[in-house]
Scaffold this motif. Sequence first.
Motif, PDB file in Angstrom:
ATOM      1  N   ILE A   1      42.744  80.053  15.086  1.00 42.80           N
ATOM      2  CA  ILE A   1      41.646  79.242  14.541  1.00 42.80           C
ATOM      3  C   ILE A   1      40.930  78.414  15.613  1.00 42.80           C
TER       4      ILE A   1
ATOM      5  N   ARG B   1      37.093  78.165  14.690  1.00 44.97           N
ATOM      6  CA  ARG B   1      36.544  78.831  13.498  1.00 44.97           C
ATOM      7  C   ARG B   1      35.897  77.798  12.586  1.00 44.97           C
ATOM      8  N   ASN B   2      34.735  78.152  12.066  1.00 46.14           N
ATOM      9  CA  ASN B   2      34.001  77.222  11.199  1.00 46.14           C
ATOM     10  C   ASN B   2      34.840  76.742  10.015  1.00 46.14           C
ATOM     11  N   ASP B   3      35.647  77.652   9.457  1.00 40.36           N
ATOM     12  CA  ASP B   3      36.439  77.319   8.273  1.00 40.36           C
ATOM     13  C   ASP B   3      37.510  76.266   8.542  1.00 40.36           C
ATOM     14  N   TYR B   4      37.802  76.013   9.833  1.00 43.02           N
ATOM     15  CA  TYR B   4      38.880  75.083  10.169  1.00 43.02           C
ATOM     16  C   TYR B   4      38.389  73.885  10.981  1.00 43.02           C
TER      17      TYR B   4
ATOM     18  N   TYR C   1      37.396  71.177   9.933  1.00 41.34           N
ATOM     19  CA  TYR C   1      37.882  69.925   9.328  1.00 41.34           C
ATOM     20  C   TYR C   1      39.198  69.467   9.944  1.00 41.34           C
TER      21      TYR C   1
END
Length: 345
Positions: free
Chosen positions: A235, A255-258, A260
Amino acid sequence: MSLSVLNIEVIEEKLEWQNLLNRVKYYDFYHTYDYHQLSKAIDEKPILIKYEDNGTVIGLPLLLRKIFDTEYYDVTSVYGYAGPLHNNIDASFDNSDFISQLNQFFYEKKVVSVFSRLNPFIKNQEAILGELGDLIELGKVVNIDLTQDVDTQRSVFSKTTKRYINKGRRLCSIRHSNSKEDISAFIKLYYENMDRVNAKKNYYFTEEYFDYFINSDDFQTDVLLATYNETNEIISAAMMVKTNDIVQYHISGTRNDYLYLTPIRILIDEMRINATSKKYKYFNLGGGLGASEDSLFRFKSSFSKDYKVFKVWKYIVNQEIYDQLTEQYATLDNETDFFPLYRAK
């Protein structure tokens, strides 16, 4: 390159380049032959200007380029932290002969202007370049002082950074890898990062760039990867470069999804612990975009308040020709601080 300048020599071959680096002993990866080959544009030639006199040695790595369709040239530096290298020079160095001979060299080669970024970790660069053009302070970079023990280093982390590191280490695993498969995953993450920030085209380095970089024998590159334990997917990844006692945080991707989780924090944390154990002194996280104290700078400064001054060197060798070129080619208002002005668009 034939010269009539007594103490100046121009080096273009790798073996001679490395021999000079070995003589000055202290340098960063930005000064190496391989990094110059990786960084040069099609119309740029890497050169290492060597000055030697009575045991004093100076090495000045630059990129030589033709100025449009004219008979003139200018020089710039690679992206990063470069500037002059030296042996047997301290803050009291009398640079008058060096300045005289360097000027003669520039005039013989029809060099109109010089621009170079300097290195905050190389001492006495200002003593070498003083009275030759302008040394301009652009901003600050964030250094983690690796001469301190790891607990002392961590004690100045912001509460937010400590919280994210603790969480990241619970949810993720970290490994070092230079395998082809992992490098390919890193490149994808890096491109995803560039897409997210709408980066300029020249930041999209090719796969050949990464391969050459990681396998260079001029410096040591560590690729750190964070894997999300639940899915076992990579990630976040970062490329850290080690030279002498300096570690440079070069490039990274998440990764954009992670986003946060800001997993890059645990990679920085891992690198500073590892580098401390290996007796490195400096871990440069860099500064903000354009050397500004922006959100990127604030993120980096959540790890340390040991700031180093970042300077650039700007020098107009031939003011008359510089003004003529500016009048002919510049397309931006003269109030811009872009240098050289004749390349402003």
